[in-house]
Motif scaffolding. Structure first.
Motif, PDB file in Angstrom:
ATOM      1  N   HIS A 149      -0.780   0.342   3.206  1.00 43.55           N
ATOM      2  CA  HIS A 149      -0.881  -1.133   2.884  1.00 43.55           C
ATOM      3  C   HIS A 149      -0.808  -1.917   4.269  1.00 43.55           C
ATOM      4  CE1 HIS A 149      -2.402  -0.242  -1.174  1.00 43.55           C
ATOM      5  NE2 HIS A 149      -1.457   0.104  -1.982  1.00 43.55           N
ATOM      6  N   GLY A 150       0.703  -1.472   4.580  1.00 39.74           N
ATOM      7  CA  GLY A 150       1.348  -2.293   5.488  1.00 39.74           C
ATOM      8  C   GLY A 150       0.154  -2.381   7.022  1.00 39.74           C
ATOM      9  N   PHE A 151      -0.156  -1.238   6.669  1.00 45.19           N
ATOM     10  CA  PHE A 151      -1.323  -0.646   7.790  1.00 45.19           C
ATOM     11  C   PHE A 151      -2.264  -1.589   8.030  1.00 45.19           C
ATOM     12  CE2 PHE A 151      -4.693   2.310   9.844  1.00 45.19           C
ATOM     13  CZ  PHE A 151      -3.699   1.768  11.589  1.00 45.19           C
ATOM     14  N   VAL A 152      -2.874  -1.387   6.911  1.00 42.72           N
ATOM     15  CA  VAL A 152      -4.191  -2.066   6.648  1.00 42.72           C
ATOM     16  C   VAL A 152      -4.293  -3.972   6.805  1.00 42.72           C
ATOM     17  CG1 VAL A 152      -5.937  -3.115   4.857  1.00 42.72           C
ATOM     18  CG2 VAL A 152      -5.153  -0.325   5.104  1.00 42.72           C
ATOM     19  N   ARG A 153      -3.139  -4.284   6.533  1.00 39.78           N
ATOM     20  CA  ARG A 153      -2.962  -5.480   6.544  1.00 39.78           C
ATOM     21  C   ARG A 153      -2.653  -6.321   8.428  1.00 39.78           C
ATOM     22  NH1 ARG A 153       1.680  -6.081   3.500  1.00 39.78           N
ATOM     23  NH2 ARG A 153       0.641  -4.970   1.395  1.00 39.78           N
ATOM     24  N   ARG A 154      -1.677  -5.456   9.031  1.00 39.34           N
ATOM     25  CA  ARG A 154      -1.529  -5.423  10.040  1.00 39.34           C
ATOM     26  C   ARG A 154      -3.097  -5.351  11.063  1.00 39.34           C
ATOM     27  NH1 ARG A 154       3.206  -1.615  11.630  1.00 39.34           N
ATOM     28  NH2 ARG A 154       2.091  -0.416   8.823  1.00 39.34           N
ATOM     29  N   ASN A 155      -3.892  -4.796  10.242  1.00 38.12           N
ATOM     30  CA  ASN A 155      -5.130  -4.550  11.086  1.00 38.12           C
ATOM     31  C   ASN A 155      -6.085  -5.269  10.880  1.00 38.12           C
ATOM     32  OD1 ASN A 155      -4.059  -2.403  13.090  1.00 38.12           O
ATOM     33  ND2 ASN A 155      -4.712  -0.670  11.814  1.00 38.12           N
ATOM     34  N   TRP A 156      -5.755  -5.699  10.014  1.00 37.69           N
ATOM     35  CA  TRP A 156      -7.222  -7.261   9.632  1.00 37.69           C
ATOM     36  C   TRP A 156      -6.790  -8.241  10.992  1.00 37.69           C
ATOM     37  CZ3 TRP A 156     -11.085  -7.079   6.748  1.00 37.69           C
ATOM     38  CH2 TRP A 156     -11.309  -5.549   6.038  1.00 37.69           C
ATOM     39  N   LEU A 193     -10.361  -8.868  17.118  1.00 35.86           N
ATOM     40  CA  LEU A 193     -11.648  -8.146  17.895  1.00 35.86           C
ATOM     41  C   LEU A 193     -13.043  -9.087  17.570  1.00 35.86           C
ATOM     42  CD1 LEU A 193     -11.725  -6.025  19.672  1.00 35.86           C
ATOM     43  CD2 LEU A 193     -12.363  -4.168  18.216  1.00 35.86           C
ATOM     44  N   THR A 194     -13.067  -8.876  16.104  1.00 37.55           N
ATOM     45  CA  THR A 194     -14.671  -9.534  16.148  1.00 37.55           C
ATOM     46  C   THR A 194     -14.873 -10.876  16.624  1.00 37.55           C
ATOM     47  OG1 THR A 194     -14.163  -8.221  13.826  1.00 37.55           O
ATOM     48  CG2 THR A 194     -16.064 -10.617  14.157  1.00 37.55           C
TER      49      THR A 194
END
Length: 155
Positions: A31-38, A44-45
């Motif tokens: 969950h921490g990985f997903v939150r940081r990559n958002w 990037l987008t």
């Protein structure tokens, strides 16, 4: 009474306890990985998306000519311009009859071989062949939308 005051030592971990702890750690990391990559994905987008659209638009605008044609007149001004992207910019004075006001046709030359021909035809009546590429973003590809592809000297 001394037996009552003694606390029982904490029990040791069993295999099930260790598996549960590892499961919780994996879930937290996930969950921490997903939150940081958002945030990275959003950045990037927002940066790469418009750059990609602009690149595609530029490629289409430069790849397809809106119109082609010839103009006849005298090269009035011709110089190499640009801070970073150097292009040849010029003006063709088109006179329909002697004594009338000349109509100015601004043009861009991107090819050095064509630019040499334009310089060689200075002071002579010339016919230039051009392609129109409207909608090119910025002035890096030329200050005008008319790109000269050929030059003929007329007698």
């Amino acid at each position: 009474m001394p037996d009552e005051q003694m606390e029982t030592p904490p029990r040791g971990y069993t295999t099930k306890d260790v598996e549960e702890i590892r499961r919780e750690e994996r879930a937290q990391r996930k969950h921490g990985f997903v939150r940081r990559n958002w945030g990275k994905l959003l950045l990037l987008t927002l940066v790469a998306g418009p750059l990609l659209v602009l690149s595609i638009w530029t490629a289409i605008a430069l790849g397809f000519a809106y119109s082609t044609g010839d103009r006849v007149g005298y090269v009035q001004k011709f110089s190499r311009k640009g801070w970073i992207c150097k292009t040849w910019e010029g003006e063709l004075a088109m006179v329909s009859m002697p004594g009338t006001v000349a109509q100015i046709f601004p043009f861009t030359v991107r090819d050095d071989a064509v630019a040499a021909k334009v310089n060689g035809a200075a002071g002579k009546r010339v016919a230039i062949t051009y392609e129109a590429h409207p909608g090119i973003p910025g002035t890096c590809f030329g200050e005008t939308e008319h790109f000269v592809t050929g030059v003929r000297t007329l007698e």
